[in-house]
Design an enzyme around this catalytic site. Structure first.
Site, PDB file in Angstrom:
ATOM      1  N   HIS A  12      -4.778   1.644   7.373  1.00  0.00           N
ATOM      2  CA  HIS A  12      -3.438   2.250   7.441  1.00  0.00           C
ATOM      3  C   HIS A  12      -3.304   3.360   6.387  1.00  0.00           C
ATOM      4  O   HIS A  12      -2.800   4.447   6.683  1.00  0.00           O
ATOM      5  CB  HIS A  12      -2.397   1.141   7.230  1.00  0.00           C
ATOM      6  N   GLU A  13      -3.775   3.080   5.165  1.00  0.00           N
ATOM      7  CA  GLU A  13      -3.632   4.075   4.081  1.00  0.00           C
ATOM      8  C   GLU A  13      -4.538   5.280   4.306  1.00  0.00           C
ATOM      9  O   GLU A  13      -4.145   6.425   4.050  1.00  0.00           O
ATOM     10  CB  GLU A  13      -3.926   3.439   2.720  1.00  0.00           C
ATOM     11  N   GLY A  50       0.843  -1.191   0.000  1.00  0.00           N
ATOM     12  CA  GLY A  50       0.000   0.000   0.000  1.00  0.00           C
ATOM     13  C   GLY A  50       0.877   1.239   0.000  1.00  0.00           C
ATOM     14  O   GLY A  50       1.986   1.215   0.536  1.00  0.00           O
ATOM     15  N   GLN A  56       3.054  10.033   0.926  1.00  0.00           N
ATOM     16  CA  GLN A  56       4.334   9.318   1.018  1.00  0.00           C
ATOM     17  C   GLN A  56       5.237   9.569  -0.181  1.00  0.00           C
ATOM     18  O   GLN A  56       6.422   9.258  -0.134  1.00  0.00           O
ATOM     19  CB  GLN A  56       4.088   7.808   1.158  1.00  0.00           C
ATOM     20  N   HIS A  89      -2.952   7.597   6.585  1.00  0.00           N
ATOM     21  CA  HIS A  89      -1.962   8.457   5.904  1.00  0.00           C
ATOM     22  C   HIS A  89      -2.640   9.695   5.316  1.00  0.00           C
ATOM     23  O   HIS A  89      -2.087  10.791   5.351  1.00  0.00           O
ATOM     24  CB  HIS A  89      -1.290   7.687   4.747  1.00  0.00           C
ATOM     25  N   CYS A 146       5.766   0.385   7.659  1.00  0.00           N
ATOM     26  CA  CYS A 146       5.325   1.442   6.759  1.00  0.00           C
ATOM     27  C   CYS A 146       6.490   1.820   5.857  1.00  0.00           C
ATOM     28  O   CYS A 146       7.625   1.912   6.324  1.00  0.00           O
ATOM     29  CB  CYS A 146       4.888   2.659   7.584  1.00  0.00           C
ATOM     30  N   LEU A 147       6.217   1.997   4.572  1.00  0.00           N
ATOM     31  CA  LEU A 147       7.306   2.340   3.646  1.00  0.00           C
ATOM     32  C   LEU A 147       7.966   3.667   4.011  1.00  0.00           C
ATOM     33  O   LEU A 147       9.081   3.929   3.592  1.00  0.00           O
ATOM     34  CB  LEU A 147       6.767   2.390   2.204  1.00  0.00           C
TER      35      LEU A 147
HETATM   36 NI    NI Z   1       2.384   3.451   5.589  1.00  0.00          NI
END
Ligand code: NI
Length: 187
Positions: free
Chosen positions: A130-131, A46, A51, A134, A88-89
């Site tokens: 989660h997204e 995701g 991000q 963000h 998380c990226l």
């Molecule tokens: Ni994330």
């Protein structure tokens, strides 16, 4: 397509509220493609627009080959409880168990400008929540107890110097080689 630099913890854009998408433009479609490419290279499932330094209320998800682009997503139903190990990226190498709803239904717009609903259970539910966090300027760290957040930040303190100016350049094929965590935890 092009790989986009990923913003990491400390970049103020990760804390900003996003702006609803009013119109699907060719530029927005291109952004979606670039986000998928970046997410694949980073071995995640995701990725949300902030991000990659953008303010659109948009996220992409890919689970088991099933791709989703969600514009202006909102949770309209939630039920149950699940605890999932999340990463998380934008916070590489930091993982923690997070409590979320076990199932959610999300309403969003697709790249044709059409409204749709998606119901998710377990991993997909976790990823959707989660997204959407963000897009509201929230990170999974915010959902941890003080003790767990301290432990996560200690790990991050050892990692963050690798990312000058809060920028992470993803190199395809070189990500997470010795990372014991599964792809389904990088969201
Ligand atoms: Ni994330």
């Amino acid at each position: 397509m092009s790989l986009l630099p990923i913003r990491v913890l400390g970049d103020p854009i990760l804390r900003k509220e996003t702006v609803p998408v009013r119109e699907v433009t060719p530029e927005l479609r291109q952004l979606a493609l670039d986000m998928f490419e970046t997410m694949h290279a980073a071995k995640g499932i995701g990725l949300a627009a902030p991000q990659v330094g953008r303010s659109e209320r948009m996220t992409v998800i890919e689970i088991e080959g099933h791709q989703l682009v969600l514009l202006n997503p909102e949770v309209i139903e939630r039920a149950g409880k699940v605890t999932w190990e999340e990463g998380c990226l934008s916070i590489p190498e930091v993982y923690a168990k997070v409590d979320r709803a076990k199932t959610v239904t999300v309403r969003a717009m697709d790249l044709d400008g059409k409204e749709f609903e998606v119901a998710g259970d377990e991993l997909l539910a976790v990823c959707l929540q989660h997204e959407i966090d963000h897009l509201d300027g929230k990170l999974f760290l915010d959902r941890l107890s003080l003790l767990k957040r301290r432990a996560a930040m200690k790990t991050w303190d050892e990692e963050k110097d690798q990312y000058p100016n809060f920028i992470r350049i993803v190199v395809p094929g070189q990500e997470s080689g010795d990372d014991p965590h599964g792809d389904d935890e990088r969201i």
